[in-house]
Design a protein around this motif. Structure first.
Motif, short mmCIF file in Angstrom:
data_model
loop_
_atom_site.label_atom_id
_atom_site.label_comp_id
_atom_site.label_asym_id
_atom_site.label_seq_id
_atom_site.Cartn_x
_atom_site.Cartn_y
_atom_site.Cartn_z
N ASN A 1 52.22 108.06 -2.02
CA ASN A 1 52.68 107.34 -3.19
C ASN A 1 51.45 107.06 -4.03
OD1 ASN A 1 53.30 105.01 -4.94
ND2 ASN A 1 55.24 104.90 -3.82
N ARG A 2 51.44 107.53 -5.29
CA ARG A 2 50.22 107.41 -6.10
C ARG A 2 49.81 105.96 -6.33
NH1 ARG A 2 54.40 108.75 -9.25
NH2 ARG A 2 54.84 107.63 -11.19
N TYR A 3 50.76 105.03 -6.23
CA TYR A 3 50.44 103.63 -6.46
C TYR A 3 49.87 102.94 -5.22
CZ TYR A 3 53.04 104.54 -10.69
OH TYR A 3 53.46 105.07 -11.89
N LEU A 4 49.65 103.71 -4.17
CA LEU A 4 48.99 103.20 -2.97
C LEU A 4 47.67 103.92 -2.70
CD1 LEU A 4 52.15 102.96 -0.66
CD2 LEU A 4 50.94 101.05 -1.74
N GLU A 5 47.23 104.72 -3.65
CA GLU A 5 46.06 105.57 -3.43
C GLU A 5 45.05 105.39 -4.57
OE1 GLU A 5 47.87 109.39 -3.43
OE2 GLU A 5 48.58 109.25 -1.37
N GLY A 6 43.83 105.85 -4.31
CA GLY A 6 42.81 105.89 -5.35
C GLY A 6 42.56 104.52 -5.95
N ALA A 7 42.49 104.47 -7.28
CA ALA A 7 42.20 103.21 -7.97
C ALA A 7 43.33 102.20 -7.85
CB ALA A 7 41.90 103.48 -9.44
N TYR A 8 44.54 102.65 -7.49
CA TYR A 8 45.66 101.74 -7.28
C TYR A 8 45.65 101.11 -5.89
CZ TYR A 8 47.92 104.14 -11.26
OH TYR A 8 48.21 104.68 -12.49
N ALA A 9 44.97 101.71 -4.96
CA ALA A 9 45.09 101.33 -3.55
C ALA A 9 44.77 99.85 -3.36
CB ALA A 9 44.16 102.18 -2.69
N PRO A 10 45.55 99.14 -2.55
CA PRO A 10 45.28 97.71 -2.34
C PRO A 10 43.97 97.47 -1.62
CG PRO A 10 47.01 98.51 -0.85
CD PRO A 10 46.74 99.61 -1.81
N VAL A 11 43.34 96.34 -1.91
CA VAL A 11 42.18 95.91 -1.14
C VAL A 11 42.68 95.10 0.04
CG1 VAL A 11 40.60 95.98 -3.09
CG2 VAL A 11 41.87 93.87 -2.61
N GLU A 12 41.88 95.05 1.09
CA GLU A 12 42.37 94.52 2.36
C GLU A 12 41.88 93.12 2.69
OE1 GLU A 12 41.30 97.47 5.21
OE2 GLU A 12 42.82 98.90 4.53
N VAL A 13 40.92 92.60 1.92
CA VAL A 13 40.35 91.29 2.26
C VAL A 13 40.19 90.46 0.99
CG1 VAL A 13 39.13 92.10 4.31
CG2 VAL A 13 37.98 92.16 2.09
N GLU A 14 40.19 89.15 1.20
CA GLU A 14 39.84 88.22 0.14
C GLU A 14 38.32 88.03 0.13
OE1 GLU A 14 42.20 84.80 1.15
OE2 GLU A 14 43.86 85.49 -0.12
N VAL A 15 37.77 88.01 -1.07
CA VAL A 15 36.32 87.96 -1.23
C VAL A 15 35.95 86.77 -2.10
CG1 VAL A 15 34.30 89.17 -2.19
CG2 VAL A 15 36.10 90.47 -1.02
N THR A 16 34.87 86.10 -1.73
CA THR A 16 34.26 85.07 -2.57
C THR A 16 32.79 85.40 -2.71
OG1 THR A 16 35.80 83.39 -1.75
CG2 THR A 16 33.82 82.61 -2.88
#
Length: 467
Positions: free
Chosen positions: A15-30
């Protein structure tokens, strides 16, 4: 007579909305004290916030729709010429809280709808992550932690909207909301400067349209009643987003006075199409002028995201005396996410701009048929001169929606800065890029280097300190 089979979900593994620049990030960052190339204007004192879908747990690629992922808000705090911090935080839906091992946040979830993943605004001293289709706003702290799901102190009976329009004269928010469980109406609300609903009416419609946005002028509010509607067959087949193109529905816009009643709506037919986002609207005598980004269709063949032909800028002039709409294409450049200076919403504007979707690897690509939502730059229109300016961000660099911040409250529409998030495919990192609005084609005034990638998403805003 044999009944038609229910629509089946495609048997796909990607699914293109789960890949590349769309792919979700996995962690919260501060991160604090972010590196900056160039010089941040000291007048920029506030937070740039942007919302978008970021699934917390891996969804089924065949059934995932870009509009349905859990919300994640990204924020950059600017002050005294410094980038003080970057944060990204999931909006704490019940499912997100459970996945993160946390207790659910307070607040009623209207119709169990919790994906506040589309926009983020500041109003009445609150930061709100918002969505359409029945979802309640999620109130956030200044540091983007979820406080609660809000019914505006008991005054919001149903859901809200992804796109409230703030009246510059009053500071009030005007919205059009919809919910599949109330198929015969859309809901017009006015939210006062105290953050409470002060006006609410139901406007009858033929049945379950998807209203992503609305428009206001100095005198009126505009309803976009267009042929994307709730599809029961898709819902029964298990689609995560059961809205689809409906040839039988028709297309029209409604005009009623600000704070008006349902019996005051005047309806005008337009050619079938879909509009996610109007650029702006204004009164022209008795007529209403609507500058909109028009899609030829929507969700007719692709049920994972918007992919039904190139969207482009059109002008619809609603001639109330003649009872018709004059439709004129202003440009054929593919674009989306249109904006104007927030101080001229509902008024004649000089500058309007959007994210160009035909910018491939920094090339203008004006004749290209390759319309990609992950290949964006700035496209700006000057209504005084008629000029169009196109600004690319370089090879492999994709810009999202651009927000204007004026230098002062009285500054001209090009005296300030455009802010946008830019993703670099080479480094797979993102930057907050600041352009001089008087000379956007010049190199950026500043680039704030973020410690992570911000997935391609939807809408954001600049929230000045104290608002």
């Amino acid at each position: 007579m044999e009944s038609e089979p229910e629509p089946a979900m495609p048997d796909v593994a990607t699914n293109r909305y789960l890949e590349g620049a769309y792919a979700p990030v996995e962690v919260e960052v501060t991160a604090f004290d972010l590196p900056v190339t160039g010089t941040l204007p000291p007048e920029l004192d506030g937070r740039y916030l942007r919302n978008g879908p970021n699934p917390l747990e891996a969804p089924d690629p065949a059934n995932y729709h870009w509009f349905t992922g859990q919300g994640m808000v990204h924020g950059i705090r600017l002050r005294d010429g410094r980038a003080e911090w970057y944060r990204n935080r999931w909006v704490r839906s019940t499912a997100a809280s459970a996945a993160l091992g946390e207790e659910p946040v307070p607040g009623e979830r209207f119709a169990d709808m919790e994906a506040a993943n589309t926009n983020v605004i500041g109003h009445a001293g609150r930061t709100l992550a918002i969505v359409e289709a029945g979802g309640r706003p999620a109130e956030l702290t200044d540091e983007l932690e979820t406080v609660c799901f809000s019914d505006f102190d008991g005054t919001l009976p149903h859901g809200f909207s992804a796109h409230p329009k703030k009246d510059p004269a009053t500071g009030e928010l005007h919205t059009m909301g919809y919910y599949w469980g109330r198929p015969e109406v859309v809901e017009y609300t006015v939210t006062g400067i105290d953050g409470r609903i002060r006006h609410r009416v139901d406007i009858p419609v033929p049945g379950s349209p998807m209203l992503h946005d609305c428009s206001i002028t100095e005198s009126s509010v505009v309803v976009y009643d267009l042929p994307v509607t709730f599809d029961l067959d898709l819902a029964m087949a298990g689609r995560s987003f059961p809205y689809a193109w409906n040839d039988a529905y028709g297309a029209r816009v409604g005009v009623l006075p600000l704070g008006g009643q349902p019996d005051q709506v005047e309806w005008f037919e337009v050619e079938p199409c879909y509009v996610f986002h109007p650029l702006n609207a204004y009164d022209d005598g008795d007529a209403v002028v609507l500058d909109v980004v028009r899609h030829p269709k929507m969700f007719a063949t692709d049920h994972q995201g918007p992919n039904e032909g190139a969207p482009s800028l059109w002008r619809w002039t609603v001639d109330r005396a003649a009872g018709k709409v004059r439709e004129e294409q202003l440009d054929d450049f593919a674009l989306e996410f249109p904006r104007v200076d927030e101080r001229v919403v509902g008024r004649r504007h000089r500058f309007g701009w959007a994210t160009g979707l035909g910018l491939v690897d920094g090339d203008l690509g004006l004749e290209s048929d390759d319309v990609r939502w992950d290949a964006g730059g700035l496209v700006r229109y000057d209504n005084r001169t008629g000029a169009r300016e196109v600004v690319g961000f370089g090879a492999g660099r994709t810009a999202g929606e651009l927000v204007f911040v004026p230098r002062t409250a009285e500054a001209a529409e090009d005296d300030g800065w455009y802010l946008t998030l830019v993703h670099d495919r080479t480094t797979d990192r993102s930057e907050l890029v600041v352009l001089d609005a008087a000379a956007p084609s010049e190199p950026p005034v500043a680039r704030v280097h973020l410690p992570a990638r911000v997935p391609l998403g939807f809408h954001g805003n600049w929230i000045p300190t104290g608002q």
